[in-house]
Design a protein around this motif. Structure first.
Motif, short mmCIF file in Angstrom:
data_model
loop_
_atom_site.label_atom_id
_atom_site.label_comp_id
_atom_site.label_asym_id
_atom_site.label_seq_id
_atom_site.Cartn_x
_atom_site.Cartn_y
_atom_site.Cartn_z
N GLU A 1 13.81 39.78 34.68
CA GLU A 1 14.71 40.54 33.85
C GLU A 1 14.39 42.03 33.91
OE1 GLU A 1 14.60 38.81 29.94
OE2 GLU A 1 15.51 36.96 30.63
N LEU A 2 13.09 42.34 33.97
CA LEU A 2 12.70 43.75 34.02
C LEU A 2 13.15 44.40 35.33
CD1 LEU A 2 9.12 43.58 32.46
CD2 LEU A 2 11.28 44.18 31.35
N TYR A 3 12.98 43.68 36.43
CA TYR A 3 13.45 44.22 37.71
C TYR A 3 14.96 44.39 37.70
CZ TYR A 3 8.94 43.94 40.02
OH TYR A 3 7.63 44.14 40.37
N ALA A 4 15.67 43.44 37.11
CA ALA A 4 17.13 43.54 37.03
C ALA A 4 17.54 44.79 36.27
CB ALA A 4 17.72 42.28 36.38
N GLN A 5 16.86 45.05 35.16
CA GLN A 5 17.20 46.24 34.36
C GLN A 5 16.88 47.52 35.13
OE1 GLN A 5 14.88 45.41 30.87
NE2 GLN A 5 16.48 44.18 29.91
N ALA A 6 15.73 47.55 35.79
CA ALA A 6 15.34 48.74 36.56
C ALA A 6 16.32 48.98 37.71
CB ALA A 6 13.92 48.60 37.08
N LEU A 7 16.67 47.92 38.43
CA LEU A 7 17.59 48.06 39.56
C LEU A 7 19.00 48.44 39.11
CD1 LEU A 7 16.30 45.17 41.84
CD2 LEU A 7 15.98 47.64 42.16
N GLU A 8 19.39 47.96 37.94
CA GLU A 8 20.69 48.34 37.40
C GLU A 8 20.72 49.84 37.11
OE1 GLU A 8 23.39 47.62 33.43
OE2 GLU A 8 22.19 45.93 34.15
N THR A 9 19.63 50.36 36.53
CA THR A 9 19.54 51.80 36.28
C THR A 9 19.63 52.57 37.59
OG1 THR A 9 18.20 51.48 34.30
CG2 THR A 9 18.05 53.63 35.36
N THR A 28 8.15 30.95 41.72
CA THR A 28 8.09 30.64 40.30
C THR A 28 9.42 30.07 39.87
OG1 THR A 28 8.96 32.76 39.56
CG2 THR A 28 6.58 32.64 39.91
N ASP A 29 9.47 29.69 38.62
CA ASP A 29 10.73 29.18 38.07
C ASP A 29 11.81 30.25 38.05
OD1 ASP A 29 9.48 26.77 37.67
OD2 ASP A 29 8.99 27.19 35.58
N GLN A 30 11.42 31.50 38.12
CA GLN A 30 12.39 32.58 38.04
C GLN A 30 12.89 33.03 39.40
OE1 GLN A 30 10.73 35.71 35.66
NE2 GLN A 30 10.12 34.33 34.05
N ASP A 31 12.55 32.30 40.46
CA ASP A 31 12.98 32.70 41.79
C ASP A 31 14.50 32.80 41.93
OD1 ASP A 31 10.58 33.22 42.88
OD2 ASP A 31 10.43 31.40 44.06
N ALA A 32 15.24 31.99 41.22
CA ALA A 32 16.70 32.05 41.30
C ALA A 32 17.19 33.43 40.88
CB ALA A 32 17.34 30.96 40.44
N GLN A 33 16.60 33.99 39.82
CA GLN A 33 16.97 35.33 39.38
C GLN A 33 16.57 36.37 40.43
OE1 GLN A 33 14.91 35.34 35.60
NE2 GLN A 33 16.87 35.47 34.53
N LEU A 34 15.36 36.21 40.98
CA LEU A 34 14.90 37.16 41.99
C LEU A 34 15.72 37.05 43.26
CD1 LEU A 34 11.02 36.92 41.51
CD2 LEU A 34 12.58 38.69 40.69
N ASN A 35 16.18 35.84 43.60
CA ASN A 35 17.03 35.67 44.79
C ASN A 35 18.27 36.54 44.69
OD1 ASN A 35 15.22 33.77 45.71
ND2 ASN A 35 16.51 32.02 45.24
N GLN A 36 18.86 36.62 43.50
CA GLN A 36 20.05 37.45 43.32
C GLN A 36 19.71 38.94 43.44
OE1 GLN A 36 21.56 36.26 39.52
NE2 GLN A 36 22.43 34.35 40.28
N LEU A 37 18.56 39.33 42.90
CA LEU A 37 18.17 40.74 42.93
C LEU A 37 17.80 41.20 44.33
CD1 LEU A 37 15.90 41.10 39.78
CD2 LEU A 37 18.22 41.93 40.09
N PHE A 38 17.03 40.36 45.02
CA PHE A 38 16.49 40.76 46.31
C PHE A 38 17.35 40.20 47.45
CE2 PHE A 38 12.26 40.68 43.88
CZ PHE A 38 12.48 41.97 43.41
N ASN A 39 18.64 40.43 47.34
CA ASN A 39 19.59 39.96 48.33
C ASN A 39 20.51 41.11 48.75
OD1 ASN A 39 20.76 38.12 50.03
ND2 ASN A 39 22.08 37.23 48.47
N ARG A 40 19.95 42.33 48.73
CA ARG A 40 20.77 43.50 49.04
C ARG A 40 20.09 44.34 50.12
NH1 ARG A 40 21.40 45.18 42.89
NH2 ARG A 40 20.12 46.84 43.69
N SER A 41 20.89 44.95 50.94
CA SER A 41 20.36 45.69 52.09
C SER A 41 19.71 47.02 51.72
CB SER A 41 21.46 45.93 53.12
OG SER A 41 22.50 46.69 52.55
N ASN A 42 19.99 47.55 50.53
CA ASN A 42 19.38 48.83 50.16
C ASN A 42 18.08 48.67 49.38
OD1 ASN A 42 20.56 47.99 47.69
ND2 ASN A 42 20.78 50.13 47.03
N ILE A 43 17.62 47.43 49.23
CA ILE A 43 16.32 47.18 48.60
C ILE A 43 15.36 46.71 49.69
CG2 ILE A 43 15.04 45.75 46.97
CD1 ILE A 43 17.55 45.61 45.27
#
Length: 193
Positions: A1-9, A28-43
């Motif tokens: 969630e913290l990475y999502a907020q930082a990346l949104e900013t 971890t159990d949160q990999d599904a959330q991280l999969n969505q975050l770390f699925n972009r070419s500018n990261i």
């Protein structure tokens, strides 16, 4: 969630590219959330110099080896755009891009991928050159968007976040000062740009 907020900013501010210079590897159990975050070419995600394949394969963002060349006297003077990882079945060496290389090409620069050491551009300590923004400010969105628009942003542990032991064995720039790896990576990217 913290990475999502930082990346949104960072997205809202219009950051050109974001490099995450932290090794994030444990499933971890949160990999599904991280999969969505770390699925972009500018990261760009940092990978380990000892095991470049350690990054979760479900993360589609480009990766780069987070390494710097440390001389025998403990000073970082150079870096590479690529590192030899292994040989394939045809005995050809496989070159894996460095973290700095991936950020430079994401920013639109044409940079050669090779294993030749390049001089790390030295920059005196200047907080306006490479400003350090606390991660909590990114999370809260309490940053000046103009400072981030069109910029390459690196997320990592700065010298202020290093333990006493890490500072004793830390990386040193040509002035002999202990410098965080993420600050040296920023210098490597600036050298390529």
């Amino acid at each position: 969630e913290l990475y999502a907020q930082a990346l949104e900013t960072l997205d809202t501010a219009g950051a050109l590219a974001v490099g995450i210079d932290l090794i994030l590897s444990d499933p971890t159990d949160q990999d599904a959330q991280l999969n969505q975050l770390f699925n972009r070419s500018n990261i760009i995600l940092a990978s380990s110099p000892t095991d470049p394949s350690i990054v979760n394969p479900d993360w589609k963002s480009p990766t780069g080896i987070s390494a710097l060349n440390i001389s025998q006297d403990g000073i970082v003077r150079s870096f590479q755009t690529g590192y030899i990882a292994a040989s394939n079945d045809d005995n050809e060496q496989i070159v894996i891009p460095s973290f700095a290389y991936q950020l430079a090409i994401t920013a639109g620069r044409k940079v050669a991928l090779n294993t030749q050491p390049q001089m790390l551009r030295y920059m005196e300590s200047d907080p306006t050159r490479f400003p350090i923004i606390p991660f909590r400010d990114l999370i809260n969105g309490s940053v000046r968007y103009g400072d981030l628009q069109g910029k390459i942003v690196l997320i990592g542990v700065t010298a202020a976040g290093l333990t006493q032991q890490q500072q004793q064995i830390g990386l040193r720039d040509v002035s002999g000062q202990v410098v965080s790896g993420v600050q040296l990576q920023a210098q490597a990217v600036a050298s390529l740009l």
